[in-house]
Design an enzyme around this catalytic site. Structure first.
Site, PDB file in Angstrom:
ATOM      1  N   LYS A  90       5.805  -4.647  -3.797  1.00 44.51           N
ATOM      2  CA  LYS A  90       5.301  -4.667  -5.028  1.00 44.51           C
ATOM      3  C   LYS A  90       6.136  -4.869  -6.271  1.00 44.51           C
ATOM      4  CE  LYS A  90       3.748  -0.745  -3.978  1.00 44.51           C
ATOM      5  NZ  LYS A  90       3.245   0.465  -4.181  1.00 44.51           N
ATOM      6  N   ASP A 121       3.746   6.851  -2.942  1.00 51.10           N
ATOM      7  CA  ASP A 121       4.367   7.875  -3.692  1.00 51.10           C
ATOM      8  C   ASP A 121       3.771   8.077  -5.018  1.00 51.10           C
ATOM      9  OD1 ASP A 121       7.052   8.175  -5.500  1.00 51.10           O
ATOM     10  OD2 ASP A 121       6.964   9.510  -4.019  1.00 51.10           O
ATOM     11  N   ASP A 152      -1.383   3.245  -3.619  1.00 48.61           N
ATOM     12  CA  ASP A 152      -0.028   3.334  -3.602  1.00 48.61           C
ATOM     13  C   ASP A 152       0.170   4.764  -3.022  1.00 48.61           C
ATOM     14  OD1 ASP A 152       2.849   3.088  -4.336  1.00 48.61           O
ATOM     15  OD2 ASP A 152       2.286   4.561  -5.819  1.00 48.61           O
ATOM     16  N   ASP A 189       0.604   4.493  -9.446  1.00 48.77           N
ATOM     17  CA  ASP A 189       1.132   5.542 -10.690  1.00 48.77           C
ATOM     18  C   ASP A 189       2.345   4.535 -11.543  1.00 48.77           C
ATOM     19  OD1 ASP A 189       4.064   7.037  -9.267  1.00 48.77           O
ATOM     20  OD2 ASP A 189       3.013   5.272  -8.191  1.00 48.77           O
TER      21      ASP A 189
HETATM   22  O1  PGA Z   1       9.432   4.839  -2.733  1.00 53.62           O
HETATM   23  C1  PGA Z   1       9.480   3.927  -3.663  1.00 53.62           C
HETATM   24  O2  PGA Z   1      10.233   3.289  -3.971  1.00 53.62           O
HETATM   25  C2  PGA Z   1       8.007   3.596  -4.077  1.00 53.62           C
HETATM   26  O3  PGA Z   1       7.154   4.088  -3.171  1.00 53.62           O
HETATM   27  P1  PGA Z   1       5.420   3.625  -3.385  1.00 53.62           P
HETATM   28  O4  PGA Z   1       5.602   2.345  -3.260  1.00 53.62           O
HETATM   29  O5  PGA Z   1       4.872   4.470  -2.439  1.00 53.62           O
HETATM   30  O6  PGA Z   1       5.421   4.384  -4.892  1.00 53.62           O
HETATM   31 MG    MG Z   2       4.227   5.224  -6.551  1.00 53.71          MG
END
Ligand code: PGA
Ligand code: MG
EC number: 3.1.3.18
Length: 302
Positions: free
Chosen positions: A225, A31, A29, A250
């Site tokens: 996801k 962020d 992932d 996370d």
């Molecule tokens: O920006 C988002 O809503 C989540 O981003 P991520 O899937 O990279 O955690």
């Molecule tokens: Mg994330």
């Protein structure tokens, strides 16, 4: 239906080396795992280098649809990480890939509530689109008799994170979904919050999707996801069995569930929602990598 959190009880990671040796691919992932906003999380470069040195395939899957794969490739580059575009799967790409997978007619149009990344991926896939940032400053004047026209050729409304979200966009998307027969309502993701800056968590794509769900009373089809659409796509593209994948994320309700839904091993790191930073010196051996993961209180979901 909101994604349930992962069902399997978490167990603290005891033997990272065994985990590393047991899979051929790590899906990360972005962020809260690789970065927070535009800030690289400590220890990431060394960890990625270590895994590559052990011959592991690395794939990056982000629910953030504001950028295209190419634009994310640039972001990785500015953060000093060499990642090639083919290793990156953003939910902006997933929306375009989904429309391709259902042979969405090229003479139909896509109304976008979201940012440039979705537009760029739709363009690459050869789909006609309207909306996006250009509708960001459109105002509605609810004067007597005011009637909003909408394009009857819109066959899909794609909704993702949109910092210029407004009432015009909600109304336009709602008209298309409610009045164009068979019009699809596609969500890139439904994350409640995300780290758009490293300073705090910000309302995420789930807030824009929730507005259109509220006005249409229709559940969207989610391509990000925890939907397995991107998992199926990348497993097929790389020819990998999902049991040979470890999903590192996370969030329980998107990343871990995505991995579980896909039949992968999963690793929950605490550098996103809960902050337990850990650093890894550049000469880290896999034992140090293991202890760093353990130090970070990583939990292994099996
Ligand atoms: O920006 C988002 O809503 C989540 O981003 P991520 O899937 O990279 O955690
Ligand atoms: Mg994330």
């Amino acid at each position: 239906m909101a994604a349930a959190a992962a069902a399997v009880p978490a167990a603290k990671l005891e033997d990272a080396e065994a985990l590393i040796d047991s899979v051929e691919t790590f899906i990360f992932d972005c962020d809260g795992v690789i970065w927070k906003g535009d800030k690289l999380i400590d220890g990431v470069p060394e960890t990625l280098d270590l895994l590559r040195s052990k011959g592991k395939r690395l794939v990056f899957v982000t629910n953030n649809s504001t950028k295209s794969r190419k634009q994310y490739g640039k972001k990785f580059e500015t953060l000093g990480l060499s990642v090639n575009e083919e290793e990156i799967f953003a939910s902006s790409f997933a929306a375009a890939a989904y429309l391709q997978s259902i042979d969405f007619p090229k003479d139909k149009k896509v109304y976008v509530i979201g940012e440039e990344g979705i537009l760029k991926e739709l363009e690459l896939a050869g789909f006609q689109y309207l909306g996006g940032p250009t509708d960001g400053d459109k105002k509605i004047e609810l004067k007597p008799g005011f009637y909003m026209e909408h394009d009857k050729d819109v066959g899909a409304v794609v909704v993702g994170f949109d910092r210029y979200f407004n009432y015009y966009k909600v109304q336009y998307g709602t008209l298309c979904i409610r009045e164009n027969p068979g019009c699809l309502f596609i969500a890139t993701n439904r994350d409640a919050v995300t780290h758009l800056t490293d300073a705090q968590e910000w309302a995420g794509g789930g807030s824009m999707v929730g507005a259109v769900l509220g006005s249409t009373k229709q559940e969207p089809l989610v391509v990000g996801k925890p939907s397995t659409f991107m998992m199926d796509y990348l497993a097929k593209k790389f020819g990998i069995t999902t049991s040979q994948i470890c999903m590192v994320g996370d969030r329980l309700d998107t990343d871990v569930l995505f991995g579980q839904n896909g039949g992968c091993k999963t690793l929950l790191v605490l550098s996103g929602i809960l902050i337990i930073p850990f650093t890894l010196n550049s000469s880290a051996s896999s034992a140090e990598f293991a202890s760093a993961l353990t130090l970070a209180g990583c939990l292994l979901q099996v």
